[in-house]
Scaffold this active site. Structure first.
Site, mmCIF file in Angstrom:
data_model
loop_
_atom_site.group_PDB
_atom_site.id
_atom_site.type_symbol
_atom_site.label_atom_id
_atom_site.label_comp_id
_atom_site.label_asym_id
_atom_site.label_seq_id
_atom_site.Cartn_x
_atom_site.Cartn_y
_atom_site.Cartn_z
ATOM 1 N N GLU A 41 6.542 4.457 10.931
ATOM 2 C CA GLU A 41 5.533 5.061 10.051
ATOM 3 C C GLU A 41 4.202 5.157 10.795
ATOM 4 O O GLU A 41 3.556 4.149 11.074
ATOM 5 C CB GLU A 41 5.368 4.215 8.782
ATOM 6 C CG GLU A 41 4.281 4.729 7.861
ATOM 7 C CD GLU A 41 4.002 3.798 6.687
ATOM 8 O OE1 GLU A 41 4.874 2.977 6.334
ATOM 9 O OE2 GLU A 41 2.897 3.894 6.114
ATOM 10 N N ARG A 45 -4.540 7.465 9.873
ATOM 11 C CA ARG A 45 -5.835 6.787 9.801
ATOM 12 C C ARG A 45 -6.669 7.034 11.038
ATOM 13 O O ARG A 45 -7.804 6.573 11.104
ATOM 14 C CB ARG A 45 -5.637 5.283 9.679
ATOM 15 C CG ARG A 45 -4.957 4.866 8.410
ATOM 16 C CD ARG A 45 -5.142 3.393 8.220
ATOM 17 N NE ARG A 45 -4.048 2.836 7.489
ATOM 18 C CZ ARG A 45 -3.872 1.536 7.319
ATOM 19 N NH1 ARG A 45 -4.707 0.677 7.848
ATOM 20 N NH2 ARG A 45 -2.849 1.101 6.620
ATOM 21 N N LYS A 128 7.406 2.320 -2.477
ATOM 22 C CA LYS A 128 6.732 1.243 -1.775
ATOM 23 C C LYS A 128 6.098 0.364 -2.855
ATOM 24 O O LYS A 128 5.703 0.871 -3.902
ATOM 25 C CB LYS A 128 5.678 1.902 -0.887
ATOM 26 C CG LYS A 128 4.697 1.027 -0.199
ATOM 27 C CD LYS A 128 3.973 1.893 0.845
ATOM 28 C CE LYS A 128 2.633 1.307 1.197
ATOM 29 N NZ LYS A 128 2.027 2.026 2.332
HETATM 30 O O1 LIG Z 1 -2.014 3.034 4.650
HETATM 31 C C1 LIG Z 1 -0.868 2.988 4.204
HETATM 32 O O2 LIG Z 1 -0.263 3.945 3.709
HETATM 33 C C2 LIG Z 1 -0.180 1.764 4.331
HETATM 34 O O3 LIG Z 1 1.009 1.786 4.460
HETATM 35 C C3 LIG Z 1 -0.936 0.518 4.311
HETATM 36 C C4 LIG Z 1 -0.125 -0.478 5.043
HETATM 37 O O4 LIG Z 1 1.025 -0.667 4.329
HETATM 38 C C5 LIG Z 1 -0.746 -1.761 5.257
HETATM 39 O O5 LIG Z 1 -2.003 -1.618 5.826
HETATM 40 C C6 LIG Z 1 0.098 -2.600 6.158
HETATM 41 O O6 LIG Z 1 -0.141 -3.852 5.768
HETATM 42 P P1 LIG Z 1 -0.163 -5.111 6.723
HETATM 43 O O7 LIG Z 1 1.231 -5.307 7.189
HETATM 44 O O8 LIG Z 1 -0.660 -6.167 5.821
HETATM 45 O O9 LIG Z 1 -1.114 -4.784 7.844
#
Ligand SMILES: O=C(O)C(=O)C[C@H](O)[C@H](O)COP(=O)(O)O
Length: 203
Positions: A41, A45, A128
Site C-alpha cells: 500500500e 502522502r 479497514k
Molecule cells: O493513511 C492511510 O490511509 C493509512 O492507511 C494510515 C495508516 O494506516 C497508518 O498511518 C499506519 O499506521 P501505523 O502502522 O500505526 O503507522
C-alpha cells in the site's frame, strides 16, 4: 481484476508505505516481495507516491495499491495509474463511487457501526478498521464484528509485530496493516527480514 477478499488473504500484513524518493520504491518493493509480502500500500502522502506506484508495479509478484485516498479525484488518478486496490482512511460515498464503478478492489476505513452500515449500503463487506488501537483495539472490533458477522476486516493503525498475532487470531480479521515493516533508515536486508517475520505471523 483481483477482488479485495483475495488480496486481503494474500499475506498476513499489508505494509503501509510512505515514500519520499521514488528511486527507493523498486528496491523496497523487491525486498518486501522477497520477504513474502506481496500486497503493498503506497500512501498518497508524498509527492513521490504516484511515481513510486509506477516503479513498484514493475516488480514481479507485487500487488500494488494506493492508500490515503481521500477524495474522488485521487481515486480516479490511481485507477488510471492501474493500481490493484485502493485504501482510504474513511468511507464517503463520493470517494467510494468511482472505485466501485471501476470494479477496483476497495478497502475503506471504518471505525463505527454507522461507517460499516454506509459500506453495506454500497455493497461492501470488507473494511479497514482504522485507527485500530485508538478506536478501542481488538475489544472494539470484536463488539463491532458481532452484528456485522458477514464483514471482514484489516485493522490498521498502531499495530506492531507484537500485537499483530492477537488481531490475526480473530476470524473476521483477514490481515492487518502497518508501517512497522519499513522503519525509517532500515536497509533493504532489514526490510526483507521484517517482511519475512510479518508474513509468518498468521499461525
Ligand atoms: O493513511 C492511510 O490511509 C493509512 O492507511 C494510515 C495508516 O494506516 C497508518 O498511518 C499506519 O499506521 P501505523 O502502522 O500505526 O503507522
Amino acid at each position: 481484476m483481483t477482488d479485495i477478499a483475495t488480496i486481503m488473504q494474500t499475506s498476513a500484513v499489508i505494509p503501509v508505505l510512505v515514500i519520499d524518493d521514488a528511486a527507493t520504491a523498486k528496491p523496497l518493493a523487491e525486498a518486501l516481495v522477497a520477504g513474502g509480502l506481496r500486497v503493498l500500500e503506497v500512501t498518497l502522502r508524498t509527492p513521490a507516491a504516484m511515481e513510486a506506484i509506477a516503479e513498484m508495479k514493475q516488480v514481479p509478484g507485487a500487488i500494488v495499491g494506493a492508500g490515503t485516498v481521500v477524495n474522488d479525484a485521487q481515486a480516479r488518478e490511481v485507477i488510471d495509474a492501474g493500481v490493484e486496490f485502493i485504501v482510504s482512511p474513511g468511507l464517503t460515498e463520493r470517494v467510494a463511487r468511482p472505485i466501485i464503478d471501476a470494479g477496483v478492489a476497495f478497502l475503506p476505513g471504518t471505525a463505527t457501526a454507522g461507517d460499516i452500515m454506509r459500506g453495506l449500503d454500497l455493497g461492501l463487506t470488507h473494511f479497514k478498521f482504522f485507527p485500530a488501537e485508538t478506536s478501542g483495539g481488538l475489544k472494539a472490533l470484536k463488539a463491532l464484528a458481532a452484528p456485522f458477522y458477514q464483514c471482514r476486516f484489516c485493522p490498521t493503525g498502531g499495530i506492531t509485530e507484537a500485537s499483530a498475532p492477537d488481531w490475526l487470531a480473530f476470524k473476521p480479521v483477514l490481515c492487518v496493516g502497518g508501517s512497522w515493516v519499513t522503519p525509517t533508515g532500515a536497509s533493504m536486508a532489514e526490510v526483507e527480514a521484517k517482511a519475512r517475520a510479518a508474513n509468518a505471523l498468521r499461525g
